[in-house]
Design an enzyme around this catalytic site. Sequence first.
Site, mmCIF file in Angstrom:
data_model
loop_
_atom_site.group_PDB
_atom_site.id
_atom_site.type_symbol
_atom_site.label_atom_id
_atom_site.label_comp_id
_atom_site.label_asym_id
_atom_site.label_seq_id
_atom_site.Cartn_x
_atom_site.Cartn_y
_atom_site.Cartn_z
ATOM 1 C CD GLN A 111 -3.715 4.433 3.033
ATOM 2 O OE1 GLN A 111 -3.720 3.884 4.137
ATOM 3 N NE2 GLN A 111 -4.820 4.673 2.360
ATOM 4 C CB SER A 139 -0.892 0.010 1.247
ATOM 5 O OG SER A 139 -1.511 1.267 1.406
ATOM 6 C CE LYS A 147 -7.134 0.160 -0.649
ATOM 7 N NZ LYS A 147 -6.484 1.471 -0.454
ATOM 8 C CG ASP A 202 -9.032 3.855 -3.088
ATOM 9 O OD1 ASP A 202 -8.953 2.680 -2.685
ATOM 10 O OD2 ASP A 202 -8.511 4.814 -2.483
ATOM 11 N NE ARG A 211 -12.639 -0.769 -0.424
ATOM 12 C CZ ARG A 211 -12.103 0.452 -0.370
ATOM 13 N NH1 ARG A 211 -11.183 0.804 -1.257
ATOM 14 N NH2 ARG A 211 -12.486 1.301 0.558
#
Length: 409
Positions: free
Chosen positions: A147, A145, A319, A292, A323
């Site tokens: 992030q 990720s 997530k 996303d 998903r």
Amino acid sequence: MKLYLSGPPQKKLYSKIQITGSKSESNRLLLLQALYPNVEINNLSNSDDSQVMQQGLKIHDGVVDIHHAGTAMRFLTAYFASQEGKEVTLTGSQRMTERPIKVLVEALKSLGAAISYEREEGYPPIRIKGKKLLKDSVSLPANISSQYISALILIAPSLSNGLQLELVGKITSVPYIQMTLGLLNEIGVKTSFEGNRIRIYPKASVDVATLTVESDWSSASYFYSIVALSDFGAEIILSSYKRNSLQGDSVLAEIYRDLGVKTVFYENEIQLKKIGNPKSKTLNLDLANAPDIAQTIAVTCFGLGIGCNLTGLHTLKIKETDRLEALDTELSKLGADISVSDKSLTLSPGKNRVENVAIDTYNDHRMAMAFAPLALKTPLYINDAQVVSKSYPDFWKDLKKLGIDIRKT
């Protein structure tokens, strides 16, 4: 809260909608503001995630509960690790304790951070004792990720010697990394990104800087879907957006052109117009740089009766929910011929749709919002519809502006 949704009257859809600031940009700027108090922010996101981020940054000692906010978990882990004298336990929802954090923790530990696991190794909650981080280089996998990488980039200029990151392998979600670097540049931090090496130079302070958060392109995706699925034409104006966006999801303008939606850019807004039908029976996309929007695209294709092959989706399994499995389950309920792997989704063309299906949302805001536009094609229910507040609290109110019938049940 359970909502029943059905399509609007048989007429052209029109509305002007102001979408809140990007959650991704807002949370990055909030962390930078905590490091550099001279940073001022306009058009801050009103999402739950950004409110949680703001509250977390104010805590000096004790428990910081970020609920479902994955971005806040990653960013605050790096922030508190670099804050000498602060000591916190960072925790969240049950799902958050199932989402891995080990890659970031190990990277921070290699820089000298003091972080320990309160329960299961590799997962929150984590105990952080803030320290002055003196080491200036770190290596971590590139296919994780973004992030994790952005969390390190954000604290880097506040470190005495800055930071050099070596990313090993193929990099995932490059636009999000570039967004983070772009925001650093806007407050005067010098950076470089060449090949798999990122360098951020130290900066002790910044002059007064006012930054305006661009509205969220992920939130815009649901209106692209509405325009694409409209049977009688549509024109929706969204603000505040810019052509040269830092957000990777701005690729929507290009993707939805193939689904019959034209994007016109103005000074501070975009106009979405229905101009035709899809250009092909199957849409093939690598969404590694914009995962996303995969849910929105898959639902749009199903509503249009066309197929899609979506790849580059390996980060979707960690997530708010898995998903890919969630899409498989919910689209199958509606009659879709769909299959998923751990990093891809394949949907076959088909016009059959089951009516009045109740869509489960799995504590995932994007599941609720991605399926909502399908009401233009078939009436449906959205379970736990309040989950949209995580990123877009005004979503249902804005959908009503378009004439979509939304009722509590």
